[in-house]
Design an enzyme around this catalytic site. Structure first.
Site, PDB file in Angstrom:
ATOM      1  N   ARG A 166       0.840  -1.202   0.000  1.00 35.52           N
ATOM      2  CA  ARG A 166       0.000   0.000   0.000  1.00 35.52           C
ATOM      3  C   ARG A 166       0.878   1.256   0.000  1.00 35.52           C
ATOM      4  NH1 ARG A 166      -5.141   0.068   0.990  1.00 35.52           N
ATOM      5  NH2 ARG A 166      -5.027  -1.931   2.125  1.00 35.52           N
ATOM      6  N   GLU A 203       0.250  -7.921  -3.745  1.00 33.70           N
ATOM      7  CA  GLU A 203      -0.968  -7.116  -3.892  1.00 33.70           C
ATOM      8  C   GLU A 203      -0.602  -5.637  -3.814  1.00 33.70           C
ATOM      9  OE1 GLU A 203      -4.471  -5.706  -0.847  1.00 33.70           O
ATOM     10  OE2 GLU A 203      -3.713  -7.753  -0.666  1.00 33.70           O
ATOM     11  N   THR A 253      -8.010  -3.537  -2.467  1.00 31.45           N
ATOM     12  CA  THR A 253      -8.981  -2.439  -2.382  1.00 31.45           C
ATOM     13  C   THR A 253      -9.754  -2.308  -3.692  1.00 31.45           C
ATOM     14  OG1 THR A 253      -7.298  -1.354  -1.004  1.00 31.45           O
ATOM     15  CG2 THR A 253      -9.321  -0.144  -1.389  1.00 31.45           C
ATOM     16  N   LYS A 307     -10.434 -13.257   3.154  1.00 29.53           N
ATOM     17  CA  LYS A 307      -9.495 -12.428   3.896  1.00 29.53           C
ATOM     18  C   LYS A 307     -10.181 -11.989   5.183  1.00 29.53           C
ATOM     19  CE  LYS A 307      -8.991  -7.977   2.963  1.00 29.53           C
ATOM     20  NZ  LYS A 307      -8.597  -6.692   2.327  1.00 29.53           N
ATOM     21  N   GLY A 337      -2.737  -6.412  11.093  1.00 32.29           N
ATOM     22  CA  GLY A 337      -2.116  -6.590  12.391  1.00 32.29           C
ATOM     23  C   GLY A 337      -1.341  -7.876  12.535  1.00 32.29           C
ATOM     24  N   GLY A 364       1.129  -6.398   5.508  1.00 29.54           N
ATOM     25  CA  GLY A 364       1.190  -5.022   5.048  1.00 29.54           C
ATOM     26  C   GLY A 364       2.308  -4.240   5.697  1.00 29.54           C
ATOM     27  N   SER A 365       1.957  -3.422   6.679  1.00 24.77           N
ATOM     28  CA  SER A 365       2.930  -2.483   7.247  1.00 24.77           C
ATOM     29  C   SER A 365       4.078  -3.164   7.979  1.00 24.77           C
ATOM     30  CB  SER A 365       2.223  -1.502   8.182  1.00 24.77           C
ATOM     31  OG  SER A 365       1.568  -2.176   9.234  1.00 24.77           O
TER      32      SER A 365
END
Length: 212
Positions: A18, A41, A70, A130, A160, A180-181
């Site tokens: 992202r 993704e 998204t 998901k 998370g 992700g992050s």
């Protein structure tokens, strides 16, 4: 509609990029592929996402699953197909989006949080689910919902999740994740992403090595 299954993956991990910019795509995606990620993704709320997806598709070796997150509309599915994307991830359950993506040959992973959403996604032909945000549902919440789902439906925990809690999900039989992050933040260099990827895969293998 027949469900398009997720392809076999040694490590069923989706790298979520992202905020990735097109000029960063080659370096970051290359670093992930080199370290062993085979599913990537790029969320559509990233800058000029279809350019980044097209770059990733062109450079990825056969067998890699590249696509968008998204995804909210059928028009976005059409655009994703145009650039060669094979993975469609959405934050919600929109049957028309899931079905169109399936007709385009895409693996589909809609986001769910409740049994109603999960069953609706399964009925629409989703390849997998998901569970998002997994940090709120937790392993116990996912276990409770999974009890009413088709047994052959792939389940991924997203939101998370990082190397620090792989073992918590392994305890309930979950081995697929969207990362992700914990793996990538906007502006990270390809070198930094490579180091994070190496550490993440080592942690995954330490937990799941005997199950692969």
């Amino acid at each position: 509609m027949d469900r398009i299954p997720l392809p076999p993956m040694e490590r069923p991990l989706i790298a979520i990029l992202r905020g990735l910019k097109p000029e960063e795509a080659e370096g970051v995606v290359g670093a992930l592929i080199e370290t062993g990620f085979t599913a990537i993704e790029i969320p559509l709320n990233s800058p000029d996402p279809f350019r980044s997806i097209e770059t990733a598709v062109k450079m990825a070796p056969a067998g890699c699953l590249i696509g968008a997150g998204t995804v909210l509309t059928t028009a976005q599915v059409e655009r994703l197909a145009d650039v060669g994307g094979r993975l469609m991830v959405s934050p919600n359950v929109e049957p028309a989006v899931i079905r169109l993506a399936a007709t385009k040959g895409m693996v589909t992973m809609p986001g769910v949080f409740t049994p109603t959403e999960a069953l609706a996604a399964a009925a629409a032909g989703a390849s997998g689910l998901k569970f998002f945000p997994a940090s709120v549902l937790g392993p116990s919440g996912i276990t409770a919902i999974r009890a009413v789902l088709p047994g052959d439906l792939e389940i991924a925990a997203v939101g998370g999740v990082s190397e620090v809690n792989f073992a918590d999900y392994a305890a309930i039989g979950i081995r697929s994740f969207g990362l992700g992050s914990s793996l990538y933040k906007p502006g990270m260099s390809a070198g930094d992403v490579r180091q994070r990827a190496i550490a993440t895969l080592a942690a995954y293998d330490a937990v799941y090595g005997g199950q692969q």
